[in-house]
Design a protein around this motif. Structure first.
Motif, mmCIF file in Angstrom:
data_model
loop_
_atom_site.group_PDB
_atom_site.id
_atom_site.type_symbol
_atom_site.label_atom_id
_atom_site.label_comp_id
_atom_site.label_asym_id
_atom_site.label_seq_id
_atom_site.Cartn_x
_atom_site.Cartn_y
_atom_site.Cartn_z
ATOM 1 N N THR A 180 48.665 18.267 66.411
ATOM 2 C CA THR A 180 48.073 19.607 66.444
ATOM 3 C C THR A 180 49.013 20.567 65.715
ATOM 4 O O THR A 180 50.139 20.209 65.386
ATOM 5 C CB THR A 180 47.827 20.077 67.887
ATOM 6 N N ILE A 184 44.260 24.815 58.909
ATOM 7 C CA ILE A 184 42.849 24.920 59.328
ATOM 8 C C ILE A 184 41.971 23.940 58.533
ATOM 9 O O ILE A 184 41.104 23.279 59.115
ATOM 10 C CB ILE A 184 42.319 26.360 59.084
ATOM 11 N N GLY A 188 42.793 21.989 61.797
ATOM 12 C CA GLY A 188 43.567 22.858 62.683
ATOM 13 C C GLY A 188 42.656 23.836 63.397
ATOM 14 O O GLY A 188 41.490 23.981 63.025
ATOM 15 N N SER A 189 43.204 24.493 64.419
ATOM 16 C CA SER A 189 42.389 25.466 65.160
ATOM 17 C C SER A 189 42.746 26.881 64.738
ATOM 18 O O SER A 189 43.927 27.205 64.556
ATOM 19 C CB SER A 189 42.650 25.334 66.660
ATOM 20 N N ARG A 192 45.968 28.907 66.339
ATOM 21 C CA ARG A 192 47.084 28.071 66.798
ATOM 22 C C ARG A 192 48.428 28.614 66.330
ATOM 23 O O ARG A 192 49.417 28.581 67.078
ATOM 24 C CB ARG A 192 46.913 26.607 66.327
ATOM 25 N N SER A 353 46.856 24.058 71.324
ATOM 26 C CA SER A 353 46.926 22.691 70.789
ATOM 27 C C SER A 353 45.854 21.818 71.462
ATOM 28 O O SER A 353 45.212 20.984 70.818
ATOM 29 C CB SER A 353 48.300 22.069 71.052
ATOM 30 N N GLU A 356 42.652 22.556 69.910
ATOM 31 C CA GLU A 356 42.575 21.917 68.584
ATOM 32 C C GLU A 356 42.196 20.439 68.719
ATOM 33 O O GLU A 356 41.345 19.930 67.999
ATOM 34 C CB GLU A 356 43.924 22.062 67.862
ATOM 35 N N GLN A 359 38.570 20.124 69.657
ATOM 36 C CA GLN A 359 37.708 20.407 68.493
ATOM 37 C C GLN A 359 37.710 19.220 67.529
ATOM 38 O O GLN A 359 36.671 18.839 66.991
ATOM 39 C CB GLN A 359 38.185 21.685 67.777
ATOM 40 N N ASP A 360 38.903 18.621 67.306
ATOM 41 C CA ASP A 360 38.994 17.456 66.409
ATOM 42 C C ASP A 360 38.197 16.273 66.957
ATOM 43 O O ASP A 360 37.534 15.549 66.224
ATOM 44 C CB ASP A 360 40.459 17.032 66.225
ATOM 45 N N PHE A 365 33.981 23.148 65.590
ATOM 46 C CA PHE A 365 35.080 24.104 65.572
ATOM 47 C C PHE A 365 34.681 25.477 66.115
ATOM 48 O O PHE A 365 33.576 25.940 65.895
ATOM 49 C CB PHE A 365 35.672 24.170 64.162
#
Ligand code: NAD
Length: 420
Positions: A180, A184, A188-189, A192, A353, A356, A359-360, A365
């Motif tokens: 994490t 982006i 990535g978030s 973050r 994190s 993130e 989301q991954d 997202f």
């Protein structure tokens, strides 16, 4: 490790972490079995990391990855590039991550890793080669379901991109969830980069409220002007506070109008020293400034028996991990300073994190607003739990936070049972 080790007086980060664990176990009235399981890191990998320098020389660096606990989920923790890291400190930081993830109720254990190298002495290409080789050395034990690294001191989203790429090339497909703190565009978030600093600012806001100090115009000094210190400064300025001083490894400055000016100077010159319109102070002078809030956001052992007596702030919010020794803690408690401990104050980083990683996993997202709102709600839940625990058990915020974190991991151990 035996229980006698835990009750001795120590000052190293590992000794400090063990003495805090011992205290939490005693306060929770847990047994020797709990001490034995909780004071022992589960997996330690020490690796040699060869680096071919740009001039052809080959150098060897020591690297580590410590998975302190995987009881509540995959282990999670940063990667530090710093010349002074060693195994003991890495174990201590992995232990703190374990209690932090449990305190914030994230489905993770705790880990930490790093390479004993000064990244300032590396060119960009050398840094990339070192990062990739370190990743490949620890590759057998990391992964989105096993152990998920993130940036820490001396590493950033560039290193995370190289780690993600190295892991993905070996897997044969793209695995964004292995780290994490990524850029982006690589999964990535949003939010973050500033998350740890944003969380520190939320903790400061709540501590000011509890102490009855008006947030507007409240004064702050920040030791360490890296990823955590800078973003905390920005967030606190946005909340209406006045950042009076910031520092880095070379010393501190005061007298600036806003932190954006200092940050611009740091980007061009690599240090806060000499920023236009500022006066130079030492790091120890910064710790003793007459401000409402002090935020240590650099390395371990900043607030000690020697430096704590000079602190005049009413609130200390630990942006850094393990910035306070037990002796420093005792002195601050005697002075009536409200200390918001590291595992609570800097948990914004691991909280986002976690977002993130989620989301991954879902390939879906979130907006920046969703991230901010969810960060605030998880952090506020933890702050309220710690505050209530501190009141109901008449303990410090550090003790309360450790009791909650350690208690959750102990309970998870008990429910899972012991194999075989
Ligand atoms: P960083 O490398 O971005 O910045 C570190 C800063 O500390 C730099 O300004 C550096 O010059 C300064 N510094 C180093 N030694 C110093 C010294 N002796 N005196 C004063 N300043 C000194 O690192 P970071 O990511 O901002 O991490 C800072 C602390 O916060 C560490 O303890 C880290 O473990 C902790 N932390 C970081 C994150 C994260 O998301 N990056 C999350 C939680 C906790």
């Amino acid at each position: 490790m035996t229980s006698s080790q835990g009750s001795a007086r120590f000052e190293s980060p590992l000794a400090t972490a063990l003495s805090q664990l011992r205290r939490a176990i005693d306060q929770l009235q847990l047994c020797d079995n709990d001490w034995n399981t909780l004071s022992t890191p589960r997996r330690i990998l020490e690796v040699a990391v060869p680096l071919r320098r740009d001039d052809g020389r080959v150098e060897m660096y020591k690297g580590y990855r410590v998975q302190y606990s995987t009881t509540r989920g995959p282990s999670k923790g940063g990667v530090r590039f710093h010349q002074d890291i060693d195994l003991d400190e890495t174990v201590a930081l992995a232990m703190l991550m374990t209690w932090k993830c449990a305190l914030t109720n994230l489905p993770y254990g705790g880990a930490k890793g790093g390479v004993a190298v000064n990244p300032k002495n590396l060119s960009l290409t050398e840094n990339e080669r070192l990062t990739r080789r370190y990743t490949s050395e620890i590759l057998p034990i990391i992964g989105p379901e096993r152990d998920i690294p993130a940036p820490d001191v001396g590493t950033d989203e560039r290193n995370m991109a190289w780690m993600m790429d190295t892991y993905s090339v070996n897997a044969g497909y793209s695995v964004p969830g292995v780290v994490t703190g990524k850029p982006i565009v690589l999964g990535g978030s949003l939010g973050r980069t500033s998350a740890t600093g944003d969380g520190v600012a939320i903790a400061v806001r709540e501590a000011l409220r509890i102490k009855g100090i008006d947030i507007h115009g409240a004064t702050v000094a920040i030791q360490g002007f890296g990823k955590v210190g800078y973003w905390a400064a920005v967030a606190m300025e946005n909340m209406g506070m006045k950042v009076m001083a910031v520092s880095d490894v070379n010393g501190g400055v005061t007298g600036f109008k806003d932190v954006a000016l200092v940050h611009k100077y740091v980007n061009e010159n690599g240090t806060v020293i000499g920023a236009p319109g500022t006066e130079k102070i030492t790091n120890s002078e910064l710790l003793g400034l007459n401000v409402d809030v002090l935020v240590p956001a650099a390395l371990s052992d900043a607030i000690t028996k020697a430096s704590a007596p000079s602190i005049k702030a009413k609130i200390v919010v630990e942006g850094a991990n393990a910035p306070t020794t037990p002796a420093g803690d005792e002195i601050m408690n005697d002075k009536g300073i409200l200390v918001v401990p590291d595992i609570l104050a800097n948990s914004g980083g691991v909280i986002v994190s976690y977002f993130e990683w989620v989301q991954d996993k879902q390939n879906y997202f979130w907006s920046a607003e969703e991230v901010k709102e969810n960060l605030n709600s998880i952090l506020m839940r933890s702050i309220n739990e710690v505050s209530e625990q501190s009141t109901s058990h008449q303990v410090t915020w550090r003790e309360a936070a450790n009791m909650i974190g350690v208690g959750r991991v102990a309970q998870a151990h008990r429910l899972r049972g012991l194999y075989p």
